[in-house]
Design a protein around this motif. Structure first.
Motif: not given
Length: 309
Positions: A222-229, A241-249, A289-290
């Motif tokens: 959860a921290i990883a996804i939130t940090a990416g967003y 872009d925010k969604r993609s970075i959240a998922i990539e992280t 989340i997707a």
């Protein structure tokens, strides 16, 4: 009952070979959809790409280290968390990004770049952060982790399949087009097979300790996804872009992590359970989340007033 920090999982040389082969197959499947333009696209959208790379290789390892300092898990769990955070994005992140109505092109570019950078940054991040925390530093000393051997292994697991896949895409695009859907959609099944292979001879041990890591991995992911967003917000990127970075992280290549655990840490129990459960959980959390973002986008579109009405 032995401490999980001393328990090692049984894993034969043959199973390790199949584990390596499976990950190579997965990475080859990712690479046959990659083109040179996917790397060049990073230069055309440098802010989003930089935010994604920063999120994956700097912010996530730092936040992981801080989380470990706060909750102080068992040493082998902590080292497993550090290893997962040091790995590049997972192979199904592109599918999830598209499903989430994110920036699919950015996701593909980040996968390409992060998988390449991981050859250097994964061993650096693991040895750096593990060395800062005394309990994990002791494990590194006990196993005598060879940085250059780790670098060589990651190069073989990531770089060679990526190069071969991109060569096939370049010279036989028709073959790559036919192979990609099959290999792309079989990735989840292959990863599950990797996890089952890793624990086929150790399932009782897995069940004995899994309750200790369920909440740990949930919070970490959860921290990883939130940090990416939030990194996308810091860089003032658009919603896609925010969604993609959240998922990539949040979708990490824990299959790579498992191979490194069995290759360099003798299948250290706590590390392996963290990496394996992360691999299962990030599929659940990523698809969830997707689906939510996809559904939210559909609802938003449905409620837009008709200008002609």
């Amino acid at each position: 009952m032995d401490s999980i920090d001393q328990v090692t999982l049984n894993f034969s040389e043959a199973n390790l070979f199949y584990l390596n082969l499976s990950l190579g197959f997965i990475m080859f499947g990712v690479a046959i959809n990659l083109r040179g333009e996917d790397f060049i696209r990073v230069l055309n959208n440098p802010k989003a790409a930089f935010a994604g790379i920063l999120s994956q290789f700097i912010i996530l390892p730092v936040l992981t280290f801080l989380l470990i300092l706060i909750i102080q898990p068992r040493a082998s769990f902590a080292l497993g968390m550090m290893l997962v955070a040091a790995c590049p994005g997972g192979n199904i992140s592109n599918f999830m990004s598209a499903m989430a109505r994110g920036n699919a092109a950015l996701s593909v570019s980040l996968t390409a770049v992060s998988s390449t950078l991981a050859i250097i940054l994964t061993p650096i991040n693991l040895t750096l952060w593990a060395g800062f925390y005394p309990p994990t530093a002791n494990i590194l000393t006990e196993v005598s982790l060879d940085f250059w051997q780790l670098l060589k292994t990651i190069t073989m697991l990531l770089l060679i399949p990526i190069v071969l896949g991109m060569v096939l895409r370049k010279w036989k695009p028709g073959v790559a087009d036919r192979l990609h859907p099959v290999m792309h959609y079989s990735s989840i099944g292959i990863f599950v097979a990797i996890v089952l292979m890793a624990f086929s001879a150790n399932f009782d041990l897995f069940l004995q300790y899994i309750h200790l890591v369920i909440l740990l991995v949930l919070v970490h992911n959860a921290i990883a996804i939130t940090a990416g967003y939030q990194m996308g917000r810091v860089f003032k990127l658009d919603e896609q872009d925010k969604r993609s970075i959240a998922i990539e992280t949040g979708i990490q290549n824990s299959g790579l992590g498992l191979i490194l655990i069995f290759s360099f840490f003798d299948g250290l129990g706590g590390m392996a359970i963290v990496a394996a459960w992360w691999g299962i959980w990030h599929i659940i959390s990523g698809l969830s989340i997707a689906w939510f973002w996809n559904r939210n986008a559909e609802l938003s579109t449905a409620t837009v007033p008709d200008s002609n009405g």
